[in-house]
Design an enzyme around this catalytic site. Structure first.
Site, PDB file in Angstrom:
ATOM      1  N   GLU A   1     -37.897  19.291  17.700  1.00 25.88           N
ATOM      2  CA  GLU A   1     -39.165  19.052  16.996  1.00 25.88           C
ATOM      3  C   GLU A   1     -40.081  18.113  17.786  1.00 25.88           C
ATOM      4  O   GLU A   1     -41.281  18.346  17.899  1.00 25.88           O
ATOM      5  CB  GLU A   1     -38.897  18.487  15.600  1.00 25.88           C
ATOM      6  CG  GLU A   1     -38.053  19.372  14.705  1.00 25.88           C
ATOM      7  CD  GLU A   1     -38.550  20.810  14.609  1.00 25.88           C
ATOM      8  OE1 GLU A   1     -39.741  21.065  14.877  1.00 25.88           O
ATOM      9  OE2 GLU A   1     -37.735  21.685  14.285  1.00 25.88           O
TER      10      GLU A   1
ATOM     11  N   HIS B   1     -39.528  32.738  17.438  1.00 22.24           N
ATOM     12  CA  HIS B   1     -38.181  32.175  17.539  1.00 22.24           C
ATOM     13  C   HIS B   1     -37.226  33.159  18.206  1.00 22.24           C
ATOM     14  O   HIS B   1     -36.183  32.754  18.736  1.00 22.24           O
ATOM     15  CB  HIS B   1     -37.656  31.805  16.154  1.00 22.24           C
ATOM     16  CG  HIS B   1     -38.451  30.734  15.482  1.00 22.24           C
ATOM     17  ND1 HIS B   1     -39.591  31.005  14.755  1.00 22.24           N
ATOM     18  CD2 HIS B   1     -38.287  29.386  15.449  1.00 22.24           C
ATOM     19  CE1 HIS B   1     -40.087  29.862  14.293  1.00 22.24           C
ATOM     20  NE2 HIS B   1     -39.318  28.871  14.697  1.00 22.24           N
TER      21      HIS B   1
END
Length: 657
Positions: A348, A435
């Site tokens: 992140e 993703h």
């Protein structure tokens, strides 16, 4: 040359909008590895650690010279450069990243990086678009101006020039707030044509991505306070703070505090435990970028983002958001598996790095590269952490058990093991979830680091295949991470594709280790192994042999219209089921182009359809099952431009049998 069997040539060209990211679409040192011995990179090519005052001075100098730089680059009178970041190498080379404006309007997809030699001369320029920035007018009809969405977090439309997908157009950009299906906040960027209202692009701005920790054992934490009053405030790492959202979904929540500076108990039932993991992961990531890459925080300004844990109720995700400059973590299924492991935290926080460097737009191939960057550098952080409770590996999310069956979220050695990610590049990969389109880049990094085939690293077994069945020898993660980081921060732009990432990493490897180095050749081998580009030979060219046929003559593409470039093949038998077609087309908007391979008997094989492709040129490798065709004869590359306004030419193409 036309139709002549040629040795494969090495491709070493050095050419040269994201707001936030989520993790999901929804001490042990023993190592057995075939990676080659590690060579040290050229110290002069590494970035230096800049103090805040040194960085500020470089930014001021770049801003003062921005008009002169714009003129030197041949930009138009209405264009201005806005400095976004600056990186200085030890040898004095300076890389300055700019945004662009046109007549006062932001140009989305107009970003560029200028590399200046120690003497101040422009050595290289990487542009997100090669198109000339100009629109007929900056006035837009009021009837096509989008209204501000009512959802919380939505913004009023702003007028922009959209240049990320080819010919620049006047457009409106708005950010629509809300909530995604899994509870993740949404910051949906929507770009529409200012003249017609047609949607040009959209992308999601939120990318989903001494304490007793849950995943890393007993760890040291950077905290502040004294005398029975302490907080999770790391004064040595940009004042990074960690907050408890208490099940909320907005604001910062409550800063974690404690009376004895002993935090958590390793169990999710203790609210401090998730905070310990998140705080620790942020510290590891901060230290990694500072100590390995000389970067003082993800914005390189010495200021840390903050972390928020206990988001929502049983929220099975984690995300980065530019709007708050923060990382946020849910508690997982049944609030029992917080998504706060080392690699998730690093994933992140790395979205923030990408946002403040290359700015890889979170859609298409650039979106896959954005996600892969977070996985790649998260793995690097985990290896550097050297934590015996969470050893370094090429698995993503192996600790958080997000599937409930003990398996990782993603596998870098063979991405398709997760059931959705792709092992190899193919035309159209930019159309799937970012993703999963990240797979080829993750696979590339694993191969570059460790090589192909079966092996065990830190007790974890891997068995990595290649698209062409040929082996790859790794160079070690220490060299691979430096190559990727340099390519990201100095070579890539918001519109970089897989072909562009290959170019960027080859350029970075040449800077760090030399153009004839083992590392440089390994980059080309690893990309070829995931079907991006060709294999090099040991002498620096491409593998010799009589199975490669190439046409290097330029063929102009009518606008609109069709052109064919021929290659005559003298080879017995049939073509293979894995006939490789490498295409190099220079064009100002590749979305206009339809590309076919035409066999000697006239049969056609579609390589590429026209679409809203982002970017300009077509530099790609395609695999065709041509086993029903005789190899001998004249093959043609047929290129059709289906729309007016943009132009280009076939630079070269080749067939590998």
């Amino acid at each position: 040359m036309i139709g002549r069997s040629t040795p494969r040539r090495r491709a070493t060209a050095t050419g040269a909008l994201v707001a936030a990211s989520a993790l999901l679409a929804v001490g042990l040192q023993s190592q057995v590895s075939t990676a080659a011995p590690q060579a040290e990179p050229d110290p002069g090519a590494l970035s230096v650690k800049l103090s805040p005052s040194q960085r500020a001075e470089l930014l001021r100098d770049a801003e003062a010279d921005s008009s002169a730089t714009a003129r030197a680059l041949g930009l138009g009178a209405k264009e201005k450069l806005v400095v976004r970041d600056v990186i200085k190498n030890a040898d004095g080379t300076v890389h300055t990243r700019y945004e662009r404006t046109y007549d006062g309007l932001p140009v989305l997809g107009g970003d560029l990086v200028v590399e200046e030699s120690p003497g101040g001369a422009v050595a290289e320029v990487a542009k997100a678009t090669a198109a000339r920035i100009a629109v007929p007018s900056t006035s837009a009809p009021a009837s096509e101006k989008p209204s501000k969405a009512a959802a919380e977090g939505s913004t009023a439309p702003r007028k922009v020039v959209w240049a990320a997908d080819g010919k620049p157009v006047l457009a409106w950009e708005r950010v629509v707030g809300g909530t995604q299906e899994d509870g993740t906040p949404s910051e949906l960027h929507i770009v529409t044509d200012a003249a017609t209202g047609e949607k040009l692009a959209e992308w999601e701005g939120v990318h989903t991505g001494t304490g007793e920790s849950m995943y890393s054992g007993r760890v040291s934490l950077g905290t502040s306070g004294s005398g029975g009053s302490y907080t999770m405030t790391d004064v040595n790492r940009g004042n990074h703070r960690t907050y408890d959202l208490n099940g909320g979904s907005s604001g910062t929540g409550t800063l974690f505090s404690d009376a004895d500076d002993l935090w958590g108990n390793g169990s999710p039932s203790n609210r401090q435990t998730a905070g310990v993991d998140a705080h620790y992961g942020a510290a590891l990531t901060w230290d990694y970028y500072k100590n390995v890459h000389g970067r003082n925080g993800i914005r390189n300004d010495g200021k840390a983002p903050y972390s928020r844990v206990h988001y929502g109720n049983a929220y099975v995700n984690a995300f980065w958001s530019d709007s708050c400059f923060c990382m946020t973590y849910g508690d997982g299924a049944n609030n029992s598996r917080p998504l706060t492991s080392i690699d998730v935290a690093a994933h992140e926080m790395t979205h923030g790095l990408t946002s403040n460097t290359a700015g890889l737009r979170y859609s298409g191939e650039s979106g896959g590269l954005n996600e892969a960057t977070s996985d790649i550098l998260a793995a690097a952080v985990e290896f550097r952490a050297n934590n015996s409770s969470d050893v370094g590996d090429y698995l993503i999310g192996e600790k958080i058990d997000i599937r409930g069956n003990g398996t990782p979220l993603r596998y870098m050695d063979k991405p398709s093991r997760d059931g959705s990610s792709k092992d190899y590049w193919y035309s159209g990969i930019g159309g799937i979830d970012v993703h999963y389109s990240s797979g080829p880049a993750n696979h590339f990094f694993y191969l570059l680091s460790e090589g192909s085939g079966a092996k065990t690293v830190n007790g974890v077994s891997y068995d990595s295949p290649t698209s062409d069945g040929k082996p790859v020898t790794g160079i070690g993660i220490a060299a691979a991470e430096k190559i990727w980081f340099k390519a990201l921060t100095e070579k890539m732009t918001s519109t970089t594709t897989y072909a562009g990432a290959r170019t960027a990493t080859l350029s970075a490897a040449a800077d760090l280790f030399g153009a004839d180095s083992v590392q440089h050749k390994a980059v080309a081998h690893a990309w070829a192994a995931v079907n991006v580009g060709s294999r090099p030979d040991e002498g620096g060219g491409e593998e010799p042999g009589d199975n490669v046929f190439e046409n290097t003559d330029d063929h102009s593409i009518p606008d609109p219209g069709t052109v064919e470039s021929p290659i005559t093949v003298n080879r017995s038998g049939n073509a293979p089921s894995t006939l490789k077609v490498d295409v190099d087309i220079v064009h100002t908007y590749r979305g206009d182009l339809v590309i076919d391979l035409v066999a000697p008997d006239g049969s056609t094989y579609r390589l590429k359809n026209s679409s809203w492709d982002s970017g300009d040129d077509v530099r790609a490798s395609y695999t065709v099952n041509a086993s029903s065709e005789a190899a001998s004869g004249t093959w043609k590359l047929r290129v059709r431009d289906v729309y007016r306004s943009d132009s280009g030419y076939i630079d070269s193409w080749k067939l590998t049998f």
